[in-house]
Design a protein around this motif. Structure first.
Motif, short mmCIF file in Angstrom:
data_model
loop_
_atom_site.label_atom_id
_atom_site.label_comp_id
_atom_site.label_asym_id
_atom_site.label_seq_id
_atom_site.Cartn_x
_atom_site.Cartn_y
_atom_site.Cartn_z
N ALA A 696 0.83 -1.20 0.00
CA ALA A 696 0.00 0.00 0.00
C ALA A 696 0.87 1.26 0.00
O ALA A 696 0.59 2.23 -0.72
CB ALA A 696 -0.94 -0.01 1.21
N HIS A 699 2.62 1.73 -3.56
CA HIS A 699 1.73 2.23 -4.62
C HIS A 699 1.27 3.66 -4.33
O HIS A 699 1.02 4.44 -5.25
CB HIS A 699 0.54 1.28 -4.77
N GLN A 700 1.19 4.00 -3.06
CA GLN A 700 0.82 5.37 -2.71
C GLN A 700 1.88 6.35 -3.20
O GLN A 700 1.57 7.38 -3.81
CB GLN A 700 0.67 5.47 -1.19
N TYR A 701 3.16 6.02 -2.97
CA TYR A 701 4.23 6.92 -3.39
C TYR A 701 4.44 6.86 -4.91
O TYR A 701 4.76 7.87 -5.54
CB TYR A 701 5.53 6.56 -2.67
N ARG A 704 2.33 9.24 -6.70
CA ARG A 704 2.72 10.66 -6.61
C ARG A 704 3.95 10.98 -7.47
O ARG A 704 4.08 12.10 -7.97
CB ARG A 704 3.05 11.02 -5.16
#
Length: 939
Positions: A696, A699-701, A704
């Motif tokens: 998680a 994929h969050q970074y 961005r």
């Protein structure tokens, strides 16, 4: 035949596209010198524009533009099509593109649908009307009637884009064999496609660099024009025999997931030869080839043929002559050949067979002999035309199609593709003999060994046959794989043909299309009629290679139709080029200087010994191909990246990080890299089945920061020599698709100061001989004082120069990263050392430098191979903990010296670490332990 381009803005911002689309079509004007057209669309409107020269005609279609492209420079739209026309069918303005059907479907189309008249009749019977006499309009009506299924009805070559105005959809397709090219770029909110990569590069917003993954594979394996990747990052080749459809406003980023619409199975039959069945196959083949030629003679402009005098091109000449006589065509057929009658190049000359056919069929024959002095200039043109680097000069292609155009011919029917269907190459003999019954081996070997130039292939086939009978096929395959041999000698002839047909042949088609279109000539290939492909794939292999003959049924079919010197000729040649003669002779200085002066090759450590290689006696094509790869790569980089010099002051880096369940620390690592003053060009993170919050966070970074690429780790062999982490790193490195100078292996639980990587690059800039710099990091740079509760004391960062990696052959999969690169780099003459500021934790008491023993072992020569290293660290820690300190560490170090000098208990090194390298390692280690410096190294 034409050139097409397109721009789709997927970032929801409609901008003016006219200047960019015009720039893109200008680059490929050679694909269409006769006409140009443009389309701009959004969900509400469609507008068309033409070139700057107005057309005067009695009648114009409703899709013909009224204004020139300059009137559209301020127009905003989400989609644009561009088109350059080489007029071949329906030369009137009604053949203009972009073409519309029922004001709903708009197309730009490159290629020919040879059976368009038959399809047109079927559609007319279903109620469809037509304005033009072109095959382009038939495509649109067929798509309106059958949708994507229309592709299965086409017999031809194509790459086209259809815009459905009602649905605001884009439909892309490419022909079954991949004859007509289609490239695309889908990045940063732009989907751009084109018939050539050059047209995509002409768009000012395209971001691309040399694709090092592609280039590394090219240097190892040669040209692979069948794969989706190209030599340019973010630019891909659309798959052959496929289509893709998507809404303009919802096109996903990255590679397009195309749907395959045609394939052909392999016939695994090992049935015995039947003469009656062979005759039946020959009759079927004659009928199919004749009809394939008939369809490809449909043209409103002059037709000729590129002619070598071999069986394939001669068969085409025979059927053209037969059809011309049937249709009472009195004009002589023009044939075009590259010949080499001069001394030194006669091994590549086929004039004898060309003249024989020209006399028999009353051909108007044209020949050209490339001169060595012309090659450098033509090589520049060839490299620009091919776009991806090659491993040949391709001078036969370039000179032949130049000759075609000079003599007023626009279309040629050529023999490409027959060998990959009919087993025309001598190396198929190996597969044939490897699989014949033991009782037939002796007789079959004698027959094939008597063919000129075939004895070595026959010997290999016989040897593999014996190994197969002994049950050693699997072991032999594994050994060949370890030696880098890509082909499997134990597969049947049909299995190898199937692979070559959809791999090697696609590369040859790339040569043919790009070289012919560079000269504004359309090359058509009767042997690539899909009916012939299905026919030959369904034929058992015994009818292709039989009784000392390759292409047996093809020869049988033409027996009595062609001269026996052509039909039963054994000394096959395939557009041979006297490259060895040129580059070891008159062009030697140019060849060497071009390679040696290439900054791009220098940055990869390549080409430094090219003169020594060229001075070695000629043995076979392989050595020259390897050198020609370097020549082509140097010319390619100079052609497409002239403003990107590879200098040590402009170093860039990429990071590869294998992780598993690093949820406690990975965010700090991510933030640490993001905060760097000198950020990486790409960061590939390989997630190895994490079950915590690691995926998680990653994929969050990645969402961005576009330069962070997260991938899932592959299934890996458990019994490999190398550790899983090394395999994961190797996998991640294979996915790097940007150019870089330094590669960093970074663990997922370390973090460091914002100027850390800037310092690493400074180290490499200051010392151009520095091949590898590696070492461990911790939270504060002091391992012994690190916060162990943070869990990062085992984290590591290792930094390697890309040129060094290329010099030692890349990353080896069967040993540790440290050991191979340091040992291999030293054997190549590279200096390898640690980064000094990175190893504060190695400094014992006072300001004394780090222990040579520690440094040397930790930098790769030990890596767990010599067991006393762990004891040394334990003794050192215990010494510091006691009052007064005990001198345990020096005692263990002495033990280590004795063990290294006299006791050999290391685990075995991999095969590629030679005994000489081991001796160098041993000597180096002993000098380090004794405190002696190494003598200076020289290149």
């Amino acid at each position: 035949m034409c050139g097409i381009v397109g721009i789709i803005q997927t970032n929801q911002q409609a901008r003016p596209l006219a200047e960019n689309i015009r720039r893109m079509t200008d680059v490929i004007a050679h694909r269409g010198p006769d006409d140009e057209g443009f389309l701009f669309a959004d969900p509400q409107t469609v507008a068309v524009y033409g070139g700057e020269s107005p057309v005067v005609a009695d009648a114009l279609p409703d899709y013909y533009p009224a204004e020139p492209i300059t009137a559209a420079y301020a127009l905003r739209s989400s989609l644009a099509f561009g088109f350059r026309r080489l007029a071949i069918i329906d030369l009137s303005p009604f053949g203009h593109q972009p073409m519309s059907y029922r004001n709903r479907y708009w197309i730009v189309f490159n290629g020919e649908i040879y059976n368009y008249l038959e399809i047109r009749e079927e559609l007319a019977a279903a109620g469809y009307a037509f304005q033009s006499q072109s095959d382009t309009e038939v495509i649109l009506a067929a798509y309106a009637h059958w949708g994507a299924d229309c592709l299965n009805r086409f017999n031809g070559m194509w790459a086209f884009a259809i815009y459905d105005r009602d649905r605001h959809e884009l439909f892309l397709s490419r022909d079954r064999m991949g004859i007509k090219p289609l490239y695309y770029y889908n990045y940063n909110g732009l989907l751009i496609f084109g018939s050539e990569i050059k047209s995509i590069l002409a768009h000012p917003d395209v971001e691309t660099r040399p694709n090092t993954t592609y280039i590394d594979r090219f240097l190892r394996e040669g040209v692979n024009e069948f794969q989706e990747e190209t030599a340019f990052t973010h630019i891909y080749r659309f798959s052959r025999a496929s289509w893709w459809r998507g809404n303009i406003a919802q096109i996903p980023a990255g590679r397009l997931a195309a749907t395959t619409f045609w394939t052909v199975p392999v016939n695994p039959s090992t049935e015995p030869f039947d003469p009656q069945k062979a005759d039946q196959y020959a009759q079927q083949y004659r009928a199919l080839l004749r009809d394939a030629v008939r369809l490809r003679l449909r043209s409103d402009v002059p037709v000729g043929t590129a002619f070598s005098g071999g069986l394939d091109s001669s068969s085409i000449v025979h059927y053209i002559d037969e059809l011309h006589r049937e249709n009472q065509v009195t004009q002589k057929l023009k044939v075009f050949s590259t010949v080499y009658p001069s001394e030194g190049a006669k091994d590549c000359d086929e004039s004898e067979f060309i003249n024989l056919m020209a006399e028999r069929y009353h051909l108007e024959a044209y020949g050209v002999e490339p001169q060595a002095a012309q090659v450098p200039e033509q090589m520049q043109k060839m490299v620009r035309a091919m776009e991806n680097p090659q491993e040949s000069t391709l001078m036969s292609y370039m000179f032949t199609y130049g000759l075609v155009r000079q003599n007023g011919v626009t279309v040629t029917l050529d023999g490409q593709g027959a060998d990959e269907l009919q087993a025309g190459y001598k190396f198929y003999i190996t597969n044939h003999l490897a699989n014949v019954p033991a009782s037939a081996l002796r007789q079959e070997y004698a027959l094939f060994a008597s063919m000129p130039g075939s004895r070595s292939f026959a010997r290999l086939g016989a040897a593999f046959n014996i190994l197969r009978q002994m049950g050693l096929a699997t072991i032999t395959r594994q050994a060949l794989n370890r030696l880098g041999k890509l082909s499997d000698p134990f597969v049947t002839v049909n299995e190898r043909l199937h692979r070559d047909y959809f791999n090697h042949m696609v590369t040859l088609l790339h040569y043919g299309d790009h070289s012919s279109m560079a000269c504004s000539v359309e090359a058509r290939y009767p042997f690539l009629d899909y009916r012939l492909a299905e026919f030959w794939h369904g034929m058992p292999g015994v009818y292709k290679v039989h009784e000392g003959w390759t292409k047996y049924v093809a020869r049988l079919a033409m027996n009595g139709l062609l001269p026996d010197q052509i039909t039963w000729r054994k000394d096959k040649m395939g557009w041979e080029i006297p490259q060895d003669y040129w580059f070891r002779g008159e062009l030697k200085a140019w060849f060497c200087t071009t390679i040696e002066n290439s900054a791009f090759l220098q940055s990869m450590g390549l080409g430094r010994d090219i003169r020594r290689q060229l001075d070695q006696p000629y043995t076979d094509h392989k050595r020259m191909k390897m050198m020609l790869r370097l020549l082509n790569l140097a010319l390619w980089h100079h052609t497409f990246f002239p403003k990107q010099p590879m200098q040590t002051g402009d170093l860039t880096y990429v990071i590869v990080t294998p992780v598993r369940n690093e949820g406690e620390h990975i965010e700090a690592t991510l933030q640490s890299v993001i905060a760097q003053t000198n950020k990486p060009r790409l960061w590939v993170i390989v997630d190895d089945q994490s079950t915590d919050r690691t995926p998680a966070l990653l994929h969050q970074y990645a969402g961005r920061y576009p330069w962070i690429k997260v991938v899932s780790g592959p299934d890996l062999k458990r019994n490999d020599y190398s550790s899983r982490v090394v395999q994961l790193f190797n996998y991640g490195l294979s996915l790097v698709d940007v150019a870089y100078d330094v590669v960093v292996k970074l663990d997922g639980d370390v973090y460091f100061k914002p100027d850390f990587f800037a310092g690493i690059l400074a180290e490499f800039r200051q010392n151009p001989r520095l091949g590898i710099a590696s070492g461990h990091l911790t939270l504060n740079g002091v391992r012994e004082k690190a916060d162990t509760s943070a869990g990062n004391t085992r984290g590591a960062t290792k930094c390697y120069r890309k040129a060094c990696l290329a010099d030692i052959g890349g990353v080896y999969p069967y040993t540790s990263w440290d050991t191979v690169d340091n040992a291999g780099a030293r054997a190549k003459g590279w200096e390898t050392r640690m980064l000094p500021y990175e190893f504060e934790h190695l400094k014992p008491e006072g300001s004394r430098a780090g222990s040579p023993l520690y440094n040397h072992y930790r930098t790769g020569l030990s890596n767990g191979r010599i067991p006393y290293v762990g004891a040394y660290f334990m003794a050192k820690a215990l010494s510091k903990a006691l009052e007064p300190p005990f001198l345990l560490a020096p005692l263990v170090q002495l033990y280590g010296y004795i063990q290294t000098r006299f006791i050999r208990k290391e685990r075995p090194f991999p095969d590629f670490v030679t005994q000489q390298v081991r001796k160098e390692q041993k000597a180096y280690l002993l000098r380090r332990i004794k405190g002696k410096r190494l003598p200076p190294q020289t290149n």
